[in-house]
Structure formats: C-alpha cells, structure tokens
Motif scaffolding. Structure first.
Motif, PDB file in Angstrom:
ATOM      1  N   ARG A 162       0.847  -1.189   0.000  1.00  0.00           N
ATOM      2  CA  ARG A 162       0.000   0.000   0.000  1.00  0.00           C
ATOM      3  C   ARG A 162       0.882   1.237   0.000  1.00  0.00           C
ATOM      4  NH1 ARG A 162      -2.476   3.865   3.198  1.00  0.00           N
ATOM      5  NH2 ARG A 162      -4.682   4.262   2.747  1.00  0.00           N
ATOM      6  N   PHE A 163       0.553   2.197  -0.863  1.00  0.00           N
ATOM      7  CA  PHE A 163       1.291   3.451  -0.946  1.00  0.00           C
ATOM      8  C   PHE A 163       0.333   4.614  -0.696  1.00  0.00           C
ATOM      9  CE2 PHE A 163       4.009   0.547  -3.017  1.00  0.00           C
ATOM     10  CZ  PHE A 163       5.288   1.087  -3.068  1.00  0.00           C
ATOM     11  N   THR A 164       0.672   5.476   0.243  1.00  0.00           N
ATOM     12  CA  THR A 164      -0.136   6.665   0.459  1.00  0.00           C
ATOM     13  C   THR A 164       0.063   7.631  -0.702  1.00  0.00           C
ATOM     14  OG1 THR A 164       1.646   7.678   1.753  1.00  0.00           O
ATOM     15  CG2 THR A 164      -0.054   6.464   2.961  1.00  0.00           C
ATOM     16  N   VAL A 165      -0.826   8.595  -0.809  1.00  0.00           N
ATOM     17  CA  VAL A 165      -0.772   9.564  -1.899  1.00  0.00           C
ATOM     18  C   VAL A 165       0.379  10.538  -1.652  1.00  0.00           C
ATOM     19  CG1 VAL A 165      -2.027  11.398  -3.080  1.00  0.00           C
ATOM     20  CG2 VAL A 165      -3.247   9.367  -2.251  1.00  0.00           C
ATOM     21  N   PRO A 166       1.340  10.639  -2.566  1.00  0.00           N
ATOM     22  CA  PRO A 166       2.462  11.552  -2.342  1.00  0.00           C
ATOM     23  C   PRO A 166       2.062  12.990  -2.634  1.00  0.00           C
ATOM     24  CG  PRO A 166       2.705  10.472  -4.466  1.00  0.00           C
ATOM     25  CD  PRO A 166       1.482   9.869  -3.821  1.00  0.00           C
ATOM     26  N   PRO A 167       2.439  13.951  -1.784  1.00  0.00           N
ATOM     27  CA  PRO A 167       2.179  15.354  -2.100  1.00  0.00           C
ATOM     28  C   PRO A 167       3.000  15.790  -3.303  1.00  0.00           C
ATOM     29  CG  PRO A 167       3.581  15.174  -0.154  1.00  0.00           C
ATOM     30  CD  PRO A 167       3.149  13.787  -0.509  1.00  0.00           C
ATOM     31  N   LEU A 168       2.461  16.709  -4.086  1.00  0.00           N
ATOM     32  CA  LEU A 168       3.100  17.157  -5.320  1.00  0.00           C
ATOM     33  C   LEU A 168       3.744  18.527  -5.193  1.00  0.00           C
ATOM     34  CD1 LEU A 168       0.257  16.032  -7.767  1.00  0.00           C
ATOM     35  CD2 LEU A 168       2.411  14.842  -7.275  1.00  0.00           C
ATOM     36  N   TYR A 169       3.642  19.147  -4.021  1.00  0.00           N
ATOM     37  CA  TYR A 169       4.201  20.483  -3.834  1.00  0.00           C
ATOM     38  C   TYR A 169       5.703  20.492  -4.142  1.00  0.00           C
ATOM     39  CZ  TYR A 169      -0.166  21.156  -1.231  1.00  0.00           C
ATOM     40  OH  TYR A 169      -1.479  21.208  -0.853  1.00  0.00           O
ATOM     41  N   GLY A 170       6.151  21.531  -4.850  1.00  0.00           N
ATOM     42  CA  GLY A 170       7.573  21.685  -5.129  1.00  0.00           C
ATOM     43  C   GLY A 170       8.102  20.793  -6.222  1.00  0.00           C
TER      44      GLY A 170
END
Length: 392
Positions: free
Chosen positions: A138-146
């Motif tokens: 299971r992989f959590t949603v990675p933030p895309l900021y930066g």
C-alpha cells in the motif's frame, strides 16, 4: 566528486537551515496550494488553467474508466489543498525475482484498487481483485508540492550524492534510479518517474482511466481486454493539451515553507533539534536543500530547494519491503521529501505510522544507524529532533 566531499558542505547547510539562516535563499516557498512566488502573469494563468484540469471531476460519459481509482486528480491530492496528499492509498502488486528482475504487473493487475464504472459492471466486468500470486503493498498519496523544483535539479547534482558501493564507509549506499529509456527517475516512492509530464500522463491513464493520443488503448482488466460496451467513448478520450495543463499546475506549485517558532524558547529547541537531526545522520539521506539548474521559468532558475531528500533509492530493510519497482528492489525506497511534513495525516510510504516518533522507529536498513543514534539520545534531545521535524 566523491560522496564524502559533496556531503560535507551539506552538513553545514543543514545546521544553517535549522538555525533559520539563509533566509534570502528561501524564496521558493508558499502556503499549501500556492503557486511559486515570482511567476509572471502568463505563468500564473497557466497555473490556474492547470488547476482547473487538475481538479476537474470526470464522468464516464467523458471517458472516465472503465477502470479507475478516482474521478479527479484532486480527489486524492487535496490535503490540505489541491496538489497535496491524503489518507487515500493505492494498492500495488508486483512479482520480484532476485536479484533485480521486477514485473510491475502494469498491464496485468499492478493497480488492484481500481474500481469499475456502471457501464463496466453492466458489461459483465467488476473492480480489480487483490492477486494471490504476487507481493502487495500500500502506498499513500504523495504530495506534489515543489515538484517543479525537483524536476529542475540537475542530474549531475543527484549523481554526486550517489554512493552505491558505500565507498565512504558510512553505511549509506544510495543509488540513482535509471529508467529503461536512460532517464533518471526522481519522482514517486520507487523513483519510477523522471518528469512531471510522466506523472500527469500516468495519472490520466491509471488513476482516471483516460486514453490519450500517445496511449489510445484502454488498459486491460485482469490481464484481458475490457468487455465490449464497457467504454463507448471514442479514443483518445483526452488530448495531450489537457495532460500538459495538469503537468503545468504541478510544475508551478510552491513547496510549503517552515512553520515559525512559538517563541524564543521554542526557537532554541528547534535549532538544537535541527542540529541533532544532522549529527545523528538523518541529513545524510534527507539532504536539507539542493539547488536547481538554469531554467526558462525564473521562479525555478537556480533556486535553493529545501526538499530534505537526496532523491536516491535506499535499502530500508526487510520490515519495509513489499512491492518492487522498475529499478527498485522490494526493500528500496526513494528518500521522501520532508517539506510539508507537518501537513501529512499519515507517515511513511505505507501510511502506517501515526506519529513522527513511530516513523523514526520504523526506519531500518541503511537508516538503522540513524534510528539507533536517535534512540541513544536522552528524551529532551529526542523531543527536540521531533519538534524540529514538526516545523517542516
């Protein structure tokens, strides 16, 4: 340049960052969801157009599915603002053959969380099922900021940090992810994407189930073509311009800035914690900042990006092993960026850690020595490290 020679100035940089110096360098951050500071009017317009594509809710009549994860990019990437993370997670499956052969099951059952549209169900299909003959993670949603800053970091900068054979003997042997087409992977948990456009294009195909001119065929269902009548929308379902707009929004998102200390006493604790963060070895992988190269967008041109990552793959030990990636073994993960850490509701790549202390204790493999060094600190010192991380 040897890893030892490149890391020495980074130690000084980490201490300087913890102390709050280099303020003039930190001109790339903003509130979550904000565009990079310093964009032109035309770039801001591209950002807003891209945001509309990113947050658009797709319907099956427009091509959504017939297998999909969510109906909008923003449905997963929304905490605390569009482009962020969420408690949602993707379930991935793979088959690994030692020492380095990985079947990502991309065209079989690699994304087993996808659901089915009403038309898909009516045609005799269903959502994908968890395979029993493969590793599942299971992989959590990675933030895309930066992300634009990450994309703009020169390849040679990342290569200089790599030490695959641990020549300097520090127990850390980070290596680059070199994709099949020769490009350097720097995005996602397994470093399996090289560019922001790749992220946007994969999101359209795998998460939304939308076909494009580059990939006009629907993805298979459990290894077979989707049932007739399950997807009547003509192919391709979206134009590349839509993908490019989404990519531009991601590219122009600012990373979150540091939180301000509550008072002078708190500032001193944060500074001490930041120094200890480096002393116990955390900054060896979570490199405080890397500089971007020349870029046509001034807001990305030769900026100091405070990402807290070396963008390399590291062996995190058997307890964190699950699926493999195109260039990563089951226990290898790309160093997660720590900017925006305080906005995340779940920690570690799988989201099982509920606190910073718990996430530290889950570190193994190449990071085991740093975890042990943290454990050897007295309680106030441990709390100082955690307080420092809470400001990121």
């Amino acid at each position: 340049m040897k890893p030892t020679s490149i890391r020495l100035p980074l130690i000084a940089a980490a201490i300087a960052v913890a102390a709050g110096s280099c303020k003039g360098e930190w001109d790339v951050t903003g509130a979550p969801g904000d565009p990079l500071p310093g964009l032109t009017a035309a770039e801001l317009e591209r950002f807003e157009n891209g945001k509309a594509s990113f947050t658009k809710i797709w319907r099956q009549e427009e091509g959504l599915g017939p297998l999909y994860t969510e109906n909008s990019c923003g449905a997963c990437h929304h905490e605390p603002e569009p482009g962020g993370s969420s408690a949602e997670g993707d379930i991935h499956a793979s088959r690994f053959t030692a020492p380095d052969s990985c079947d990502t099951m991309r065209h079989d059952r690699g994304f087993v969380r996808r659901r089915a549209t009403r038309l898909m169900v009516a045609a005799g299909g269903a959502g994908e099922r968890r395979p029993t003959d493969a590793a599942v993670g299971r992989f959590t949603v990675p933030p895309l900021y930066g992300s634009g800053l990450i994309e703009a970091i020169p390849e040679e900068t990342i290569l200089e940090l790599a030490d695959p054979d641990d020549e300097n003997g520090d127990g850390i042997s980070g290596r680059v992810s070199r994709l099949a087409d020769g490009r350097l992977g720097r995005f996602r948990r397994k470093a399996d994407r090289a560019a922001i456009y790749d992220l946007a294009h994969a999101g359209a195909r795998f998460a939304l189930g939308l076909t494009t001119p580059d990939f006009p065929a629907e993805l298979p269902y459990m290894g077979e073509p989707v049932p007739p009548g399950s997807d009547p929308t003509p192919e391709p379902e979206i134009e590349l311009e839509t993908v490019e707009q989404t990519a531009e929004f991601i590219r122009l998102l600012a990373p979150p800035g540091r939180a301000a200390p509550r008072d002078e006493a708190d500032r001193q604790v944060i500074v001490r914690g930041g120094t200890l963060f480096t002393v116990i070895g955390c900054a060896a992988c979570h490199v405080p900042a890397l500089r971007t190269g020349p870029h046509e967008i001034e807001a990305l041109d030769r900026k100091l990006a405070p990402l807290y990552s070396d963008l390399l793959l590291h062996d995190m030990g058997p307890d964190l092993a699950d699926v493999c990636g195109p260039t990563a073994t089951p226990s290898e993960l790309r160093t997660q960026m720590l900017w925006g850490l305080r906005f995340r509701s779940r920690l570690m790549h799988h989201g099982r850690a509920e606190s910073l202390r718990e996430s530290i204790e889950l570190h193994g493999g190449e990071s085991a020595a740093s975890r042990a060094a943290f454990d050897e600190l007295d309680w106030p010192s441990q709390e100082a490290v955690i307080r420092f991380m809470q400001t990121l």
